[in-house]
Design an enzyme around this catalytic site. Structure first.
Site, short mmCIF file in Angstrom:
data_model
loop_
_atom_site.label_atom_id
_atom_site.label_comp_id
_atom_site.label_asym_id
_atom_site.label_seq_id
_atom_site.Cartn_x
_atom_site.Cartn_y
_atom_site.Cartn_z
N HIS A 1 0.82 -1.21 0.00
CA HIS A 1 0.00 0.00 0.00
C HIS A 1 0.85 1.27 0.00
O HIS A 1 1.92 1.33 0.63
CB HIS A 1 -0.91 0.01 1.24
CG HIS A 1 -0.13 0.00 2.52
ND1 HIS A 1 0.31 1.15 3.12
CD2 HIS A 1 0.33 -1.03 3.27
CE1 HIS A 1 0.98 0.84 4.20
NE2 HIS A 1 1.02 -0.48 4.33
N HIS B 1 11.91 -1.33 -12.37
CA HIS B 1 11.67 -2.77 -12.50
C HIS B 1 11.81 -3.44 -11.14
O HIS B 1 12.87 -3.37 -10.52
CB HIS B 1 12.67 -3.35 -13.50
CG HIS B 1 12.54 -4.82 -13.74
ND1 HIS B 1 13.38 -5.51 -14.58
CD2 HIS B 1 11.67 -5.75 -13.26
CE1 HIS B 1 13.04 -6.78 -14.60
NE2 HIS B 1 12.01 -6.96 -13.80
C1 COA Z 1 24.42 -6.93 -7.22
C2 COA Z 1 24.65 -6.99 -8.72
C3 COA Z 1 23.97 -5.79 -9.41
C4 COA Z 1 26.16 -6.90 -8.92
O1 COA Z 1 26.46 -7.06 -10.27
P1 COA Z 1 27.98 -6.89 -10.76
O2 COA Z 1 28.44 -5.52 -10.42
O3 COA Z 1 28.04 -7.32 -12.18
O4 COA Z 1 28.76 -7.84 -9.79
P2 COA Z 1 29.51 -9.24 -10.06
O5 COA Z 1 28.56 -10.25 -10.64
O6 COA Z 1 30.76 -8.93 -10.83
O7 COA Z 1 29.88 -9.67 -8.59
C5 COA Z 1 30.75 -8.91 -7.80
C6 COA Z 1 30.80 -9.52 -6.42
O8 COA Z 1 29.53 -9.31 -5.76
C7 COA Z 1 28.96 -10.59 -5.40
N1 COA Z 1 27.55 -10.46 -5.64
C8 COA Z 1 26.91 -10.43 -6.83
N2 COA Z 1 25.60 -10.28 -6.67
C9 COA Z 1 25.37 -10.26 -5.33
C10 COA Z 1 24.21 -10.12 -4.58
N3 COA Z 1 23.00 -10.00 -5.16
N4 COA Z 1 24.31 -10.11 -3.24
C11 COA Z 1 25.53 -10.25 -2.64
N5 COA Z 1 26.69 -10.36 -3.33
C12 COA Z 1 26.59 -10.36 -4.69
C13 COA Z 1 29.63 -11.60 -6.29
O9 COA Z 1 29.64 -12.89 -5.73
C14 COA Z 1 31.01 -11.03 -6.41
O10 COA Z 1 31.73 -11.32 -5.23
P3 COA Z 1 33.31 -11.59 -5.26
O11 COA Z 1 33.94 -10.33 -5.79
O12 COA Z 1 33.65 -11.88 -3.83
O13 COA Z 1 33.52 -12.75 -6.18
C15 COA Z 1 24.08 -8.26 -9.38
O14 COA Z 1 24.84 -9.40 -9.06
C16 COA Z 1 22.63 -8.52 -9.02
O15 COA Z 1 22.29 -9.07 -7.97
N6 COA Z 1 21.76 -8.12 -9.98
C17 COA Z 1 20.34 -8.39 -9.90
C18 COA Z 1 19.98 -9.45 -10.95
C19 COA Z 1 18.52 -9.77 -10.93
O16 COA Z 1 17.91 -9.98 -9.90
N7 COA Z 1 17.93 -9.80 -12.12
C20 COA Z 1 16.51 -10.04 -12.24
C21 COA Z 1 16.14 -10.24 -13.68
S1 COA Z 1 14.42 -10.46 -13.84
#
Ligand code: COA
Length: 209
Positions: free
Chosen positions: A135, A144
């Site tokens: 709400h 998104h």
């Molecule tokens: C958080 C996020 C934006 C980071 O993306 P990024 O900058 O490309 O990061 P990377 O994938 O290179 O990961 C970097 C580090 O963060 C960690 N990490 C990635 N996503 C994480 C998350 N959601 N929570 C905690 N840690 C996360 C990785 O394990 C990595 O750790 P390391 O350096 O110790 O190996 C991404 O992982 C994420 O969660 N995006 C949301 C995706 C999603 O939900 N999409 C929905 C589609 S419908």
């Protein structure tokens, strides 16, 4: 009206499915990266943006936004409007939407999404599968909310921001514009514009460039 989904990738396929489930007859897709005539889920790609610009002035083209990327979806929305197409929302018949909620043009509400009283879902925003907008929340234009993510009561998500899978924004907290909240995060303090935050509680891990 001839109804099309703009974008024939994975997100666009879900949007097609929503329109079909809600009884809308869909002619096909508009897509800038696939050849005209390519068939996706039984529907042809009519053409790309140039096709839209040529056809929309006839006044009989309706478009649902089938693009997951926030900035790209905003550009396509503006192109559709400029061309004279009608941009429609797509609301799954098994989404729950309060009568007092406001849903913007071009928004997409997927199966099992819940939008509770006096919440506002902005233009071109996505409330993905199973996501909850409590709400009095505001989901900004072209933002998104990913599958199973939730906004607690009166939380605010800024325009063009993205909340990842299963993440939560606690009640009355806000996420700024163009920010990204990682999957599984819990936003317990307000987040500013243009940041990436992750973890429980969510911490800013970097600025968006
Ligand atoms: C958080 C996020 C934006 C980071 O993306 P990024 O900058 O490309 O990061 P990377 O994938 O290179 O990961 C970097 C580090 O963060 C960690 N990490 C990635 N996503 C994480 C998350 N959601 N929570 C905690 N840690 C996360 C990785 O394990 C990595 O750790 P390391 O350096 O110790 O190996 C991404 O992982 C994420 O969660 N995006 C949301 C995706 C999603 O939900 N999409 C929905 C589609 S419908």
């Amino acid at each position: 009206m001839r109804t099309f989904v703009y974008g024939a990738s994975g997100h666009g396929k879900v949007v097609l499915d929503i329109l079909v489930a809600s009884g809308t007859e869909v002619v096909g897709f508009i897509d800038d990266g696939r050849a005209p005539g390519t068939v996706v889920l039984g529907r042809p790609v009519a053409g790309g943006g140039d096709w839209l610009v040529a056809e929309a002035p006839r006044g009989d083209v309706a478009v649902a936004l089938g693009i997951g990327d926030n900035a790209a979806r905003q550009r396509v929305f503006e192109r559709c409007r400029a061309a004279g197409a009608t941009v429609i929302s797509a609301v799954h018949p098994r989404a729950i939407v309060a009568a007092s909620a406001q849903i913007g043009a071009g928004a997409v509400l997927m199966a099992n999404a819940v939008v509770n009283p006096e919440a506002v879902v902005g233009t071109g925003a996505i409330v993905n599968t199973g996501a909850v907008v409590e709400h009095d929340c505001v989901v900004g234009d072209f933002a998104h909310l990913s599958p199973n993510a939730a906004l607690g009561g009166a939380a605010r998500l800024g325009e063009l921001s993205h909340v990842g899978l299963c993440a939560a924004v606690l009640p009355c907290k806000s996420v700024g514009k163009r920010s990204i909240v990682g999957a599984g995060a819990v936003v317990a303090r307000d987040l500013p514009d243009d940041v990436v935050a992750a973890g429980v509680p969510a911490r800013i891990v970097r600025q968006r460039t």
